[in-house]
Design a protein around this motif. Structure first.
Motif, PDB file in Angstrom:
ATOM      1  N   THR A  68      18.857  -6.168  19.869  1.00 48.07           N
ATOM      2  CA  THR A  68      18.010  -6.631  20.966  1.00 48.07           C
ATOM      3  C   THR A  68      18.345  -5.903  22.265  1.00 48.07           C
ATOM      4  O   THR A  68      17.445  -5.533  23.023  1.00 48.07           O
ATOM      5  CB  THR A  68      18.168  -8.153  21.151  1.00 48.07           C
ATOM      6  OG1 THR A  68      17.930  -8.792  19.899  1.00 48.07           O
ATOM      7  CG2 THR A  68      17.194  -8.694  22.168  1.00 48.07           C
ATOM      8  N   ALA A  69      19.624  -5.680  22.518  1.00 48.83           N
ATOM      9  CA  ALA A  69      20.031  -4.947  23.727  1.00 48.83           C
ATOM     10  C   ALA A  69      19.494  -3.519  23.697  1.00 48.83           C
ATOM     11  O   ALA A  69      19.061  -2.997  24.727  1.00 48.83           O
ATOM     12  CB  ALA A  69      21.548  -4.941  23.856  1.00 48.83           C
ATOM     13  N   GLN A  70      19.504  -2.900  22.536  1.00 46.93           N
ATOM     14  CA  GLN A  70      18.963  -1.544  22.425  1.00 46.93           C
ATOM     15  C   GLN A  70      17.453  -1.538  22.646  1.00 46.93           C
ATOM     16  O   GLN A  70      16.932  -0.664  23.339  1.00 46.93           O
ATOM     17  CB  GLN A  70      19.308  -0.947  21.067  1.00 46.93           C
ATOM     18  CG  GLN A  70      20.766  -0.596  20.918  1.00 46.93           C
ATOM     19  CD  GLN A  70      21.120  -0.164  19.516  1.00 46.93           C
ATOM     20  OE1 GLN A  70      20.553  -0.634  18.532  1.00 46.93           O
ATOM     21  NE2 GLN A  70      22.079   0.749  19.411  1.00 46.93           N
ATOM     22  N   LEU A  71      16.749  -2.510  22.067  1.00 48.61           N
ATOM     23  CA  LEU A  71      15.295  -2.596  22.271  1.00 48.61           C
ATOM     24  C   LEU A  71      14.961  -2.764  23.750  1.00 48.61           C
ATOM     25  O   LEU A  71      14.049  -2.114  24.264  1.00 48.61           O
ATOM     26  CB  LEU A  71      14.708  -3.763  21.482  1.00 48.61           C
ATOM     27  CG  LEU A  71      14.396  -3.518  20.027  1.00 48.61           C
ATOM     28  CD1 LEU A  71      14.053  -4.838  19.337  1.00 48.61           C
ATOM     29  CD2 LEU A  71      13.262  -2.527  19.880  1.00 48.61           C
ATOM     30  N   LYS A  72      15.687  -3.627  24.428  1.00 51.57           N
ATOM     31  CA  LYS A  72      15.436  -3.853  25.852  1.00 51.57           C
ATOM     32  C   LYS A  72      15.726  -2.588  26.660  1.00 51.57           C
ATOM     33  O   LYS A  72      14.986  -2.246  27.583  1.00 51.57           O
ATOM     34  CB  LYS A  72      16.281  -5.020  26.370  1.00 51.57           C
ATOM     35  CG  LYS A  72      16.028  -5.359  27.818  1.00 51.57           C
ATOM     36  CD  LYS A  72      14.577  -5.747  28.048  1.00 51.57           C
ATOM     37  CE  LYS A  72      14.339  -6.095  29.511  1.00 51.57           C
ATOM     38  NZ  LYS A  72      12.919  -6.252  29.790  1.00 51.57           N
ATOM     39  N   THR A  73      16.776  -1.890  26.294  1.00 52.86           N
ATOM     40  CA  THR A  73      17.120  -0.653  26.984  1.00 52.86           C
ATOM     41  C   THR A  73      16.050   0.405  26.772  1.00 52.86           C
ATOM     42  O   THR A  73      15.637   1.083  27.718  1.00 52.86           O
ATOM     43  CB  THR A  73      18.490  -0.138  26.500  1.00 52.86           C
ATOM     44  OG1 THR A  73      19.472  -1.164  26.726  1.00 52.86           O
ATOM     45  CG2 THR A  73      18.900   1.126  27.226  1.00 52.86           C
TER      46      THR A  73
END
Length: 117
Positions: A68-73
């Protein structure tokens, strides 16, 4: 998810498309400031519907290959790239060196999100 595209690419392409819609929804009306505010709100809301139709699948498909952190980034970096192009091409506002430095810092932050420590 389209079988002919790598699963890592599908969410990125969908997020690019969704960000184009969202950028127009949020900022496109600034080129037409004489239009009544209610018209700008309704038009923006209608455009945002298409953004959601792309962003939700992007995140659903993307969650299979990214955290999820990668998607948001990814979404934030794409947002900056789309906004920079939009600002220059649609709003005719120049980007200065300070904008580029700020974007570089955000890209540097993205490096830390994707780097395995």
């Amino acid at each position: 998810m389209p079988a002919f595209l790598p699963p890592t690419l599908v969410p990125i392409l969908l997020l690019v498309a969704s960000n184009i819609f969202m950028t127009f929804a949020w900022y496109g009306h600034l080129k037409h400031k004489s239009a009544p505010l209610i018209i700008a709100i309704l038009a923006s809301w209608g455009i945002a519907l298409f953004e959601y139709c792309l962003a939700v699948p992007a995140n659903r498909f993307g969650s299979a290959v990214y955290s999820t952190a990668q998607l948001k980034t990814i979404q934030e970096v794409i947002t900056l790239l789309v906004f920079a192009g939009f600002s220059v091409l649609w709003l005719k506002e120049p980007l200065g060196w300070n904008h580029l430095v700020g974007f570089a810092f955000i890209a540097f932050g993205a490096f830390f999100i994707f780097h395995k420590w």
